[in-house]
Design an enzyme around this catalytic site. Structure first.
Site, short mmCIF file in Angstrom:
data_model
loop_
_atom_site.label_atom_id
_atom_site.label_comp_id
_atom_site.label_asym_id
_atom_site.label_seq_id
_atom_site.Cartn_x
_atom_site.Cartn_y
_atom_site.Cartn_z
N THR A 1 21.01 108.26 37.50
CA THR A 1 21.11 107.99 36.06
C THR A 1 21.77 109.16 35.33
OG1 THR A 1 19.00 109.00 35.41
CG2 THR A 1 18.94 106.73 36.24
N CYS A 2 22.14 108.91 34.09
CA CYS A 2 22.79 109.96 33.30
C CYS A 2 21.77 110.83 32.56
CB CYS A 2 23.77 109.34 32.31
SG CYS A 2 23.00 108.26 31.09
#
Length: 376
Positions: free
Chosen positions: A323-324
């Site tokens: 994920t970011c």
């Protein structure tokens, strides 16, 4: 990893990370607990892995269930458990949830303060209650906070209040901390429990049950004592503090029941460095904290990781999720040694992941679906 899991993964064609749980291992673990503590009732901690397949297996074996919510109570009932084999073990309950549990037939509830006692007296008249006390959790790899439980000195007042309100004050519970590798930890907690029993006895309240909680470990990177070792240590502690008048006892294994039954297969998405001179590489997987590996928080739980390149030279790596979110980093403070030859696309096996993984996975954070799970 069992041969059954290995064969399943060899034939699996779907993409994305997945958890595979071998139910034969769960069965063996349950029988080991039942044998190690033959006079103690096993209440499986549903929160560890509430999969219907797991609950149905344990219900058929005769297990009872420790539920943290009405939903978990309903799941245990659907799996074949009867209401008299369910404890509402969460000390933080809405009154309407207590009423719903009572309507479903549940009669055993955890408390740790007078306000919670009063809820139960109104919504579940005549129910049995036990008071959870705080434990120091020394020796646990995942220590618990002071969120649940009261100081032991407060427990007699809580139980006496329950008694005065028409509830059955039946006992005391504690939790020595999750992944507790020291079998003697129960001795310290039982000393406090025995003191509560004596004080309540002096007030005319005869307690009859000790909930020994969970804390039983599974093997990660370090060896852990056998279930038999824990059983022997707990029995000695009960004898030391209660003599020949050992009360009814229950345990609430979760991680120890199912942790070693599960393996997560994940894929390497990226291998990189932050600087050409860095000795530490970053290895990004298609699973991270938000996909089911939440217990890597603070690097408390270090899972065994197998790669197709085991045996090659190793180098330290930071392991992160896809994920970011900048918090989606699992091992950075203490980098994890992985083969230098590791490449994008390699499949890794993360062992000991049967408990507290799929239930922690987010629904769709960054668009990633929940962790796929298979129970074989």
């Amino acid at each position: 990893m069992t041969a059954r899991i290995r064969q399943f993964l060899r034939k699996r064609a779907e993409d994305g990370p997945c958890l595979v749980v071998d139910l034969d291992v769960v069965r063996e673990n349950y029988l080991a607990f039942a044998k190690a503590l033959p006079d103690t009732k096993v209440f499986y901690a549903v929160k560890a892995n509430p999969a219907p397949e797991v609950l149905a297996l344990l219900a058929a074996l005769g297990s009872s269930f420790d539920a943290a919510s009405v939903t978990e109570i309903e799941m245990a009932l659907a799996a074949g458990a009867t209401a008299d084999r369910i404890s509402f073990g969460n000390t933080i309950k809405k009154e309407r949830d207590v009423a719903r549990a009572y309507a479903l037939g549940v009669r055993l509830y955890a408390v740790d303060c007078i306000a919670e006692v009063e809820k139960i007296a109104r919504a579940a008249p005549g129910a049995r209650v036990f008071c959870r006390i705080l434990s120091d959790c020394v020796g646990a790899e995942w220590p618990l906070s002071r969120k649940c439980g009261c100081e032991p000195a407060m427990a007699p007042d809580v139980l006496e209040h329950a008694h005065r309100l028409g509830l059955t004050a039946c006992g005391v519970s504690f939790h020595v901390g999750s992944q507790q590798r020291n079998p003697q930890a129960w001795d310290r907690a039982l000393a406090s429990v025995a003191a509560v029993f004596r004080e309540c006895g002096e007030r005319g309240i005869n307690l009859a049950m000790v909930n020994l909680g969970g804390g039983f470990p599974t093997r990660y990177l370090k060896n852990v004592p056998t279930v038999k070792t824990y059983g022997s240590a707990i029995f000695r502690a009960l004898r030391r503090h209660f003599g020949n008048r050992i009360p009814e006892t229950i345990i609430e294994p979760g991680r120890g029941m199912i942790g070693n039954a599960g393996v997560i297969e994940a894929e390497v998405v990226l291998v990189s460095k932050k600087n050409e001179n860095d000795d530490v590489r970053w290895v990004y997987l298609d699973i991270g904290k938000f996909g089911g590996l939440a217990e890597t928080m603070d690097e408390s739980i270090r899972y065994p990781i197998r790669t197709p390149r085991d045996g090659d030279d190793l180098a330290p790596c930071v392991i992160a999720g896809p994920t970011c979110d900048s918090a989606d980093v699992m091992y950075e403070r203490e980098p994890y040694a992985l083969p230098i030859s590791l490449e994008i696309g390699d499949k890794l096996l993360i062992e000991g992941t049967g408990a507290y993984t799929a239930t922690y996975a987010s629904v769709a954070f960054n668009g990633f679906p929940p962790l796929k799970t298979y129970h074989i």
